[in-house]
Scaffold this active site. Structure first.
Site, PDB file in Angstrom:
ATOM      1  N   PRO A 113      33.859  47.007  39.713  1.00  0.00           N
ATOM      2  CA  PRO A 113      34.075  46.294  40.974  1.00  0.00           C
ATOM      3  C   PRO A 113      33.986  47.219  42.192  1.00  0.00           C
ATOM      4  O   PRO A 113      33.681  48.400  42.060  1.00  0.00           O
ATOM      5  CB  PRO A 113      35.500  45.775  40.810  1.00  0.00           C
ATOM      6  CG  PRO A 113      36.181  46.854  40.037  1.00  0.00           C
ATOM      7  CD  PRO A 113      35.140  47.445  39.123  1.00  0.00           C
ATOM      8  N   LYS A 123      26.569  49.452  36.036  1.00  0.00           N
ATOM      9  CA  LYS A 123      26.194  48.709  37.243  1.00  0.00           C
ATOM     10  C   LYS A 123      27.358  48.697  38.229  1.00  0.00           C
ATOM     11  O   LYS A 123      28.395  48.100  37.974  1.00  0.00           O
ATOM     12  CB  LYS A 123      25.835  47.262  36.912  1.00  0.00           C
ATOM     13  CG  LYS A 123      25.201  46.563  38.116  1.00  0.00           C
ATOM     14  CD  LYS A 123      25.220  45.056  38.033  1.00  0.00           C
ATOM     15  CE  LYS A 123      26.513  44.444  38.512  1.00  0.00           C
ATOM     16  NZ  LYS A 123      26.772  44.627  39.957  1.00  0.00           N
ATOM     17  N   GLU A 169      39.167  44.264  32.117  1.00  0.00           N
ATOM     18  CA  GLU A 169      40.280  44.590  33.009  1.00  0.00           C
ATOM     19  C   GLU A 169      40.134  43.661  34.200  1.00  0.00           C
ATOM     20  O   GLU A 169      39.228  43.829  35.011  1.00  0.00           O
ATOM     21  CB  GLU A 169      40.201  46.068  33.403  1.00  0.00           C
ATOM     22  CG  GLU A 169      41.549  46.625  33.810  1.00  0.00           C
ATOM     23  CD  GLU A 169      41.743  46.558  35.298  1.00  0.00           C
ATOM     24  OE1 GLU A 169      42.260  45.507  35.760  1.00  0.00           O
ATOM     25  OE2 GLU A 169      41.383  47.505  35.982  1.00  0.00           O
ATOM     26  N   CYS A 190      43.890  45.544  41.748  1.00  0.00           N
ATOM     27  CA  CYS A 190      44.216  44.558  40.703  1.00  0.00           C
ATOM     28  C   CYS A 190      45.691  44.601  40.343  1.00  0.00           C
ATOM     29  O   CYS A 190      46.280  43.591  39.996  1.00  0.00           O
ATOM     30  CB  CYS A 190      43.349  44.784  39.475  1.00  0.00           C
ATOM     31  SG  CYS A 190      43.297  46.501  38.972  1.00  0.00           S
ATOM     32  N   GLU A 218      45.573  35.300  42.924  1.00  0.00           N
ATOM     33  CA  GLU A 218      45.309  36.655  43.398  1.00  0.00           C
ATOM     34  C   GLU A 218      44.610  36.569  44.755  1.00  0.00           C
ATOM     35  O   GLU A 218      43.536  35.987  44.861  1.00  0.00           O
ATOM     36  CB  GLU A 218      44.411  37.379  42.389  1.00  0.00           C
ATOM     37  CG  GLU A 218      44.189  38.826  42.730  1.00  0.00           C
ATOM     38  CD  GLU A 218      43.381  39.575  41.674  1.00  0.00           C
ATOM     39  OE1 GLU A 218      42.348  39.052  41.223  1.00  0.00           O
ATOM     40  OE2 GLU A 218      43.787  40.690  41.294  1.00  0.00           O
TER      41      GLU A 218
END
Ligand code: NAI
Ligand code: MG
Length: 495
Positions: free
Chosen positions: A169, A194, A268, A302, A399
């Site tokens: 991310p 990536k 995750e 996170c 979130e």
């Protein structure tokens, strides 16, 4: 009149402000256009898109949007490198490369920190003091394991898995790259990674480091692009293991895609962590922990402490102190060394935060935002606290991934546990109390992968990190973090 007398006559300044203290961009040499890093060479991309600075919306470079053919080439290169030497190299040799990478990251830390803040929007003091030291530490730590796998897993004959596809991310771009690449290489795998579409630049600069370290071509391949590139990597039959960090929705889609394929998977995903403050806690320290828990990295974390649970008897005092502290947070230029809260990573994320904050107001929570002047260009959000929050509100459930805190109260430790665990997530939690026994009891009750006591958002490569429930599965960091990148003889018998 002497100088001293003259100085004493000057009026006292009515306002104390910080002088601008920008970190220089001169250390950076950005190219206009970047390709994919495949087999140790730059592959000219078929398609490109611009990557920007979220603080100014300035275009920094054109980067590749990898098609499935380009992903094919990267997987092929990784397979070649795996079979032609890397997987059979002695661990002590693999370790040398990892140590080299770690040292080069340290040497070039300033360059990487500036680029991380420029492309992602996080304050330079965080990329300089957190992201970069931790990224290097991760490579150092796993370099140490590379020749000790037999001892880490005695009598289990650990072997590498093969080619790992890794999707990361945008909140800790280089650090997440390190979490993925270091253990994979230590265990003898090769990788195709990536980066996230909004933050590809530090991963591309990292390719320079790989060349400097003379890592054999094809051991690490980097393809840039959006979710479609990620999906092509997940689907690729030449991949043996997927490691993903990102949203729960995409994590679930990947899990569905991989069901029955035999590919290994670690996920995750998101979180909605409770930061629990008991009435015997050291309140000033707790307030610093609350601030670090939710405003660190603009709340794009996170494991952020996004739900504050305060014991009712001290809630007024804590909220007063917190509001006062918020007025001192400096929001603005990520490259300024005095900045505490930088730019929101993307327009998309800003829209998501804005929408959820609106929902919080409509549902009846009380909002507090300190007075704050935001830059005109770029993506910004004022640090926000919601009080009078009910557990059913969206801002207590979903979130937000932004600088927005939801405050709830509790009376007894049992009630704190019940509220803290009332979430589909289970990544992290914080406990603030003077009582050691209560810390241990809380840590047992809380359904969270990491529980911090009298601190928050502390990371260490030796400590495993990962979640319960919708926060995903598998662990990264520590000895646990080796396992997803290994197969064991016993697994052949289904054991
Ligand atoms: P995302 O999950 O879409 O993106 C994460 C990575 O997955 C990126 O590299 C993206 O290109 C890739 N990706 C997207 N779709 C894919 C697919 N179908 N197959 C394979 N790879 C794919 O996250 P996004 O959209 O950037 O953020 C949405 C929300 O997710 C955030 O608001 C936040 O709540 C959460 N999030 C959580 C993160 C964490 O650290 N756990 C990190 C980023 C986002
Ligand atoms: Mg997405």
């Amino acid at each position: 009149m002497t100088d001293l007398e003259r100085k004493q006559r000057l009026p006292v300044p009515s306002e104390w402000t910080y002088a601008p203290a920008p970190e220089s961009r001169d250390v950076l040499q950005l190219r206009e256009r970047y390709g994919h890093f495949v087999g140790g060479e730059w592959l000219e991309p078929k398609e490109t898109y611009p990557t920007i600075s979220p603080a100014t919306e300035e275009v920094l470079a054109e980067v590749g949007q990898a098609t499935s053919e380009e992903v094919d080439l990267a997987v092929e290169a990784a397979r070649g490198a795996y079979e032609n030497g890397w997987s059979s190299l002695p661990g002590s040799e693999r370790a040398k490369y990892l140590f080299r990478i770690a040292r080069i990251l340290q040497e070039r830390a300033r360059e990487f920190a500036v680029l991380e803040s420029l492309n992602g929007g996080k304050p330079i003091k965080e990329s300089r003091d957190v992201d970069l030291p931790l990224a290097a530490a991760h490579f150092f730590y796993y370099a140490g394991w590379a020749d000790k796998l037999e001892y880490a897993f005695p009598n289990r004959k650990p072997k590498p898995v093969g080619v790992a596809g890794q999707i990361i991310p945008w909140n800790f771009p280089l650090l997440m790259l390190s979490w993925k690449i270091a253990p994979a290489l230590a265990c003898g795998n090769t990788v195709v990674l990536k980066p996230a579409e909004t933050t590809p630049l530090t991963a591309l600069l990292f390719c320079d480091v790989l060349r400097q370290a003379e890592l054999p071509p094809g051991v690490v391949n980097i393809v840039t692009g959006d979710g479609s590139t990620g999906a092509a990597l997940v689907k690729h039959p030449g991949i043996d293991k997927i490691a993903f960090t990102g949203s729960t929705d995409v994590g679930k889609a990947i899990q569905r895609e991989l069901a029955g394929t035999g590919k290994k998977l670690t996920l995750e995903l998101g979180g909605k962590a409770a930061n629990v403050i008991f009435d015997d806690a050291a309140l000033d320290q707790a307030v610093e922990g609350i601030v670090n828990g939710i405003y660190f990295n603009q709340g794009h974390v996170c494991c952020a402490g996004s739900r504050l649970l305060v014991q009712e008897s001290i809630s007024e005092a804590v909220i007063d102190k917190l509001k006062r502290r918020l007025t001192t947070l400096r929001v603005g230029d990520p490259l300024d060394k005095n900045t505490d809260v930088g730019a929101i990573n993307s327009k998309l994320q800003l829209d998501k935060i804005t929408e959820l904050v609106q929902a919080g107001k409509e549902e009846g929570a009380e909002i507090y935002q300190p007075p704050c002047r935001l830059p005109e260009k770029g993506y910004w959000f004022v640090p926000t606290v919601f009080t009078n929050v009910a557990q059913s509100y969206r801002i207590a459930q979903e979130e937000i991934f932004g600088p927005v805190l939801s405050v709830l109260t509790f009376r007894t430790p049992e009630e704190a546990v019940e509220k803290a665990n009332n979430t589909p997530y289970g990544l992290s939690a914080g406990v603030w109390t003077e009582k050691g026994s209560r810390i241990l009891w809380m840590a047992q009750q809380l359904k969270a992968g990491v529980v911090w006591a009298n601190t928050y958002n502390r990371f260490d490569p030796t400590s495993p990190f990962g979640g319960y429930k919708e926060s995903g599965y598998g662990r990264e960091g520590g000895k646990h973090g080796l396992e997803p990148y290994l197969t064991f003889d016993s697994e052949a018998f289904g054991g």
